[in-house]
Design an enzyme around this catalytic site. Structure first.
Site, short mmCIF file in Angstrom:
data_model
loop_
_atom_site.label_atom_id
_atom_site.label_comp_id
_atom_site.label_asym_id
_atom_site.label_seq_id
_atom_site.Cartn_x
_atom_site.Cartn_y
_atom_site.Cartn_z
N ILE A 157 0.83 -1.20 0.00
CA ILE A 157 0.00 0.00 0.00
C ILE A 157 0.87 1.26 0.00
O ILE A 157 1.54 1.58 1.00
CB ILE A 157 -0.98 -0.01 1.21
CG1 ILE A 157 -1.78 -1.33 1.21
CG2 ILE A 157 -1.91 1.20 1.15
CD1 ILE A 157 -2.47 -1.70 -0.10
N GLU A 364 -1.55 -0.65 -10.36
CA GLU A 364 -2.79 -0.11 -10.95
C GLU A 364 -3.16 -0.84 -12.25
O GLU A 364 -3.54 -0.22 -13.24
CB GLU A 364 -2.67 1.41 -11.16
CG GLU A 364 -2.57 2.11 -9.81
CD GLU A 364 -2.94 3.57 -9.85
OE1 GLU A 364 -3.81 3.93 -10.66
OE2 GLU A 364 -2.37 4.32 -9.05
#
Ligand SMILES: Cc1cc2nc3c(=O)[nH]c(=O)nc-3n(C[C@H](O)[C@H](O)[C@H](O)COP(=O)(O)OP(=O)(O)OC[C@H]3O[C@@H](n4cnc5c(N)ncnc54)[C@H](O)[C@@H]3O)c2cc1C
Length: 381
Positions: A157, A364
């Site tokens: 993250i 992503e």
């Protein structure tokens, strides 16, 4: 599609470029070496409005259109790929989750401090067993009175260990597949049970901490739910679609840094009695590098243009990100080649550009997943 930038868009680009040249480029090698979150630079960016570029002024943002935002992000990434990720995760992922799916109270409480750069944002979707396969996530949010109790963990993250606001995805209905995923706002400083297990030692993208998070009976009141229960998967996909424009911008920025470094070196390095830029082999590399960069920029602006107009842009954002990711790695690779042995050392920045560029092909949406998306969009028409 208008191929020209407006005066305002040029001004924004030039302002961020100047900031990058003065404040980021001189520090980039140090950020890469130490891998510390460069909070002082982030604070300076906040003062310039760069931590809330696309958000309306009423939520503390700079109200920039998506072309300007992408240009700004590409200039930040030209200076430091890690800072490019810091800003992209903060704005395009965490910020946009709140802007698109938060209610008025949530926007005022959580988006405004993000856009003003007083808070840092993170987007916690991926898990050890659920990267491309998002519905395989195992983190759960069980109803408990008026709120939820979250258990599980997240991996990789960006900004995860420094974030003040985390948009978190968890299963509220584990048997409902992707329809059982919901999203929440977490405030690590206020919420017990939010644990940072550590940060990754990475190939590149230094300065942006990539954290492993654990949730141990993390209690979230009902007002932390974003949208409705079960909306989380669609929210994540929509957010990632927009995010891909800024990862394209990160690729464009790194490719530009690589090309500029290579062109400068080629004119300064003498071999066989003159600069290596006199050799056609080197000139052709420079030509290909610039052509790829120009094409990547056009794809980035095409996706931004469609987003601004409110038209579908899933395919175009995937193409912009896929192409910019691959060419930024290729252009950085050629920049190393043009530098010869020096390019393989830390005396020159091109090896860092190569390491930073590689990440674009992974997060992503990997390049393989993006090709799946593009093919689906073409075939479904
Ligand atoms: C530095 C860094 C920062 C990150 N930041 C964030 C963040 O802020 N928030 C967040 O939630 N996540 C973040 N991620 C996670 C990232 O989005 C995932 O790593 C990525 O989605 C890929 O998932 P995975 O690593 O589990 O790979 P996997 O999904 O296991 O994929 C492994 C390989 O298989 C291929 N593959 C998988 N499925 C298919 C398929 N259906 N068709 C074809 N090929 C396939 C992939 O393309 C890849 O090549 C970050 C990752 C990194 C490395």
């Amino acid at each position: 599609m208008d191929f020209g930038l407006t005066t305002e868009q040029r001004q924004i680009r030039d302002m961020v470029a100047e900031f990058a040249d003065e404040e980021i480029v001189p520090r980039a090698a140090e950020i890469d070496e130490e891998d510390e979150f460069p909070r002082d630079i982030v604070d300076q960016m906040a003062e310039l409005g760069l931590m809330g570029m696309p958000f309306p002024e009423e939520y503390g943002g700079a109200d920039l259109d998506y072309h300007s935002y992408a240009l700004g992000l590409s200039e930040i990434a030209r200076g430091s790929g890690g800072l490019g990720t810091v800003v992209a995760a903060h704005i395009s992922l965490a910020g946009n989750m709140l802007y698109a799916f938060g209610d008025e109270e949530q926007k005022q409480a959580y988006l405004t401090p993000l856009a003003e750069g007083r808070d840092i944002g993170a987007f916690a979707l991926s898990e050890a067993g659920a990267g491309s396969d998002v519905p395989a996530m195992e983190t759960t949010a069980e109803k408990d009175g008026d709120g939820y109790v979250v258990n599980g963990g997240k991996l990789w993250i960006s900004n995860g260990s420094v974030a003040d606001t985390v948009t978190l995805f968890a299963k509220t209905d584990p048997d409902a597949g992707n329809k059982g995923i919901s999203s929440f706002v977490v405030r690590p400083e206020e919420d017990d049970g939010f644990i940072v297990e550590g940060t990754e030692h990475k190939l590149g993208d230094k300065g942006c901490p990539t954290a492993e998070l654990r949730f141990d009976d993390l209690y979230l009141p009902a007002e932390r739910l974003l949208g409705e229960e079960g909306d989380g998967f669609v929210q994540a996909l929509k957010t990632l679609n927009g995010g891909r424009i800024t990862i394209a911008a990160r690729g464009v920025g790194i490719a530009r840094a690589s090309l500029e470094a290579a062109a400068e070196y080629a004119t300064e390095r003498d071999q066989f009695g003159g600069p290596i830029s006199q050799f056609q082999a080197i000139q052709h590399k420079i030509a290909d590098m610039d052509t790829k960069l120009q094409a990547a920029e056009l794809l980035m602006h095409k996706a931004a243009d469609l987003k601004i107009k409110g038209e579908p842009f899933i395919k175009e954002a995937a193409q912009a990100k896929l192409y910019a990711s691959e060419i930024s790695r290729e252009v950085a690779n050629e920049a190393i080649q043009i530098h010869g042995g020096y390019g393989y050392t830390k005396d020159f920045p091109v090896e860092r550009f190569y390491r930073d560029a590689k990440l674009n092909e992974i997060y992503e949406g990997t390049s393989e997943i993006l090709r799946n998306t593009i093919a689906q969009q073409v075939l479904d028409k």
